[in-house]
Every structure is written in C-alpha cells, then in structure tokens.
Write an enzyme that holds these catalytic residues in place. Sequence first.
Site, PDB file in Angstrom:
ATOM      1  N   CYS A   1       0.832  -1.209   0.000  1.00 13.16           N
ATOM      2  CA  CYS A   1       0.000   0.000   0.000  1.00 13.16           C
ATOM      3  C   CYS A   1       0.865   1.257   0.000  1.00 13.16           C
ATOM      4  O   CYS A   1       1.369   1.676   1.050  1.00 13.16           O
ATOM      5  CB  CYS A   1      -0.935  -0.025   1.204  1.00 13.16           C
ATOM      6  SG  CYS A   1      -1.964   1.453   1.301  1.00 13.16           S
TER       7      CYS A   1
ATOM      8  N   CYS B   1      -0.429   4.119   2.130  1.00 14.26           N
ATOM      9  CA  CYS B   1      -0.236   3.947   3.581  1.00 14.26           C
ATOM     10  C   CYS B   1       1.223   4.177   3.977  1.00 14.26           C
ATOM     11  O   CYS B   1       1.501   4.810   4.983  1.00 14.26           O
ATOM     12  CB  CYS B   1      -0.591   2.529   4.028  1.00 14.26           C
ATOM     13  SG  CYS B   1      -2.020   1.811   3.248  1.00 14.26           S
ATOM     14  N   ASP B   2       2.144   3.629   3.212  1.00 14.24           N
ATOM     15  CA  ASP B   2       3.522   3.512   3.712  1.00 14.24           C
ATOM     16  C   ASP B   2       4.571   4.316   2.936  1.00 14.24           C
ATOM     17  O   ASP B   2       5.725   4.373   3.361  1.00 14.24           O
ATOM     18  CB  ASP B   2       3.934   2.024   3.705  1.00 14.24           C
ATOM     19  CG  ASP B   2       3.039   1.186   4.611  1.00 14.24           C
ATOM     20  OD1 ASP B   2       2.572   1.732   5.626  1.00 14.24           O
ATOM     21  OD2 ASP B   2       2.786   0.014   4.295  1.00 14.24           O
TER      22      ASP B   2
END
Length: 317
Positions: free
Chosen positions: A136, A139-140
Amino acid sequence: MSEITTRDTVILGSGCSGLTAAIYTGRANLKPLVLEGHEPGGQLSITTLVENFPGWPEGIQGPELIENIKKQAVKFGAELRMGHVHAVDLTKHPFELHVGKEVIHTRTLIIASGASARWLNLPSEQALIGHGVSSCATCDGFFFSGKEIAVIGGGDSAMEEALFLTRFATKVTLINRSENFRASKIMLERAMAHPQIEFLSNTVVEEVLGVDEKDVKGLRIKNRASGEESILPVSAMFLGIGHEPNARAFTGMLDLDEDGYIKTTNNVLTTKDGVIIPGVFACGDIQDRRYRQAITAAGSGCMAALEVEKYLEEHGR
Ligand code: NDP
C-alpha cells in the site's frame, strides 16, 4: 451437523468495514456475530503507521487501530469468532452459512471479507512485510522519503503506485516480470515520462535482502532473458500486482464483476441477475476496487449496518 439459533445479523470479516458494521449493529442491540475470516483484522493488521485516519493527528499503528475498533465493537455486544464461511445459501431465508461443520442461520448478512493483496510469496518478502515490504503506497510511501524504492508489477496499480511514490522517493525502479506491460497506454506513458522512474522488464525478484536486519536492504533480481542476477539496492519494495477479492463463496449466489468483486448498488446493496437481494449487504474492499482506504471501508461498514437495521425494522424485528 449442529445448528444454532437464528441470528439477527452475521458479519463476515473483521477488518475496518466489518468491525464498524459490528459497532453499529451492536449499538442497535442486534448482538452481531463477527466471523473473523482468514486474515483477522484485515489489511490494517499488517500495516504500520496509519497517518490518514481522521482523529489521530500523530498517526496510529494499524494493528492498534484495528484492536481499538474491535474493543469498541465488543463493548457494544458483538461476538467475535474465528472461522470463515466456505459456502452459503442465500436462496433460503433465514440465510444459511456453512462454517466448518456448523450451519449458522441469520436474518441478515453483512459481507465484509475484503480483498487480499497479491504477494510474490517469497519467504524473505513475507518476513519483511511492515519492515520495508508493503502493498500500500498510500499507507507507507511517506516512510521512504529521500530513499530509493522498487515497485513490482506492470499493470495500472503498479504505475499508479510508482507515480505516487515519486513524491517521496529519490528514485523508483519499476520491476515487471513480463516483456510487455499490462497497464493502460496513458498510465504507462505517464510513468515512462517521469524522470524519477526507471523500468526493468523481463525481471523477477528472487530474494528481498535484509531479513536479519529486519529492514529491506535491497533486492536480488534476475533478468529472465539473460538469466543474469544482480542486486538492486533499495530501502523498500511495494507490491502492485493486484488484489484478490475474498468472494469465492458467493459465486453463483450474488452478482460479481469480471474480477470477482461483489457488485453493489447504493454502495452496499447486493444483487443477483441485477435484482436486489434483500437482507444481504456488502461493504469494504470486497465491493470497492476504487478507493480501498480504511476510512472508506469503515464508512461503507456503517452504511451496511444501517441497512440491516432498516431491513429488520421493516420485517418486524
Ligand atoms: P493487473 O491484473 O492489471 O496487473 C497485474 C500486474 O502484476 C501484471 O503486470 C502482472 O504481470 C503482474 N503480476 C501478477 N502476479 C505477479 C507475480 N506473482 N509476480 C510478478 N508480477 C506479477 O492488476 P492491477 O491491480 O494493476 O489492475 C487491476 C484493474 O484495476 C485493471 O483493470 C486496472 O486497469 C484497474 N486499475 C486502474 C487504475 C486507474 O485507472 N487509475 C489504477 C489501478 C488499477 P503479467 O502481465 O506478467 O501477468
């Protein structure tokens, strides 16, 4: 074969959408049963810091966030149980769910069993999930500001991830196992035109380096045409090789799209041959291939729960 009494609602999946549905149906005093599924806690449970969930200005670790939502659901009377449904009969009412040798009857059903990211399934990759290996970018990606990273895949997801990651990384190397790309022309051209993205075609990842250090140190890659191996020094590897919706049990029971996602109308209403199936709702990533965010999953979990309440009220419960 043992049977239990008919439930008002059963929720399949314990990710963000399923547990949000459990909070709402719990507060409506419907005593929801949550079957936790193959990946208890869903994709949040394998994410590190979540910085875009409203209400957490400093961010919160994915597993902690999901644990909090779980506590909140249990507080309102949700019953959580390990297990997953391998077959369903939605032609009968109450609906019939088969979980191992048990049959569960329920007046309403919320399907929140999500989609699982595809992985390469290398032992070194699995060991480093959350430590530089991620599926992701949204997200990261932020954690790799100023670093060099790799994106795996040759479809639109990989192009989108690579383009997004150029906001943080000094260089993104996109590794495609095939000679040709599956991505749409426009996405491919956009990625190819980007000065920070380099392309390696016909290349596979053999090993993610850094297992002992618990931190990605590089990739051992191999050119499939020449057989030549080399080391690509990167600090992270992002998978962009697609997702698999966990909807197999609903084949033939509900309308699925060509990739197996549950089709919905009004976000959460399910259909069969285009006709709405009353009492069966789907929420979260199993019906959403577009947004795939924790907050959108939670939002649709709430919608599904409100639909359950409405349905039961209209049917005299
Ligand atoms: P795709 O199925 O289109 O592409 C998957 C890619 O991953 C392919 O390049 C495939 O390689 C590769 N791959 C699959 N398994 C492996 C593996 N084990 N090892 C290495 N490589 C692997 O999936 P996407 O998620 O990219 O897209 C799915 C759908 O969503 C598409 O219709 C796409 O257009 C759409 N989408 C649209 C977006 C947009 O418009 N902004 C953004 C994201 C997705 P190979 O070709 O060799 O099989």
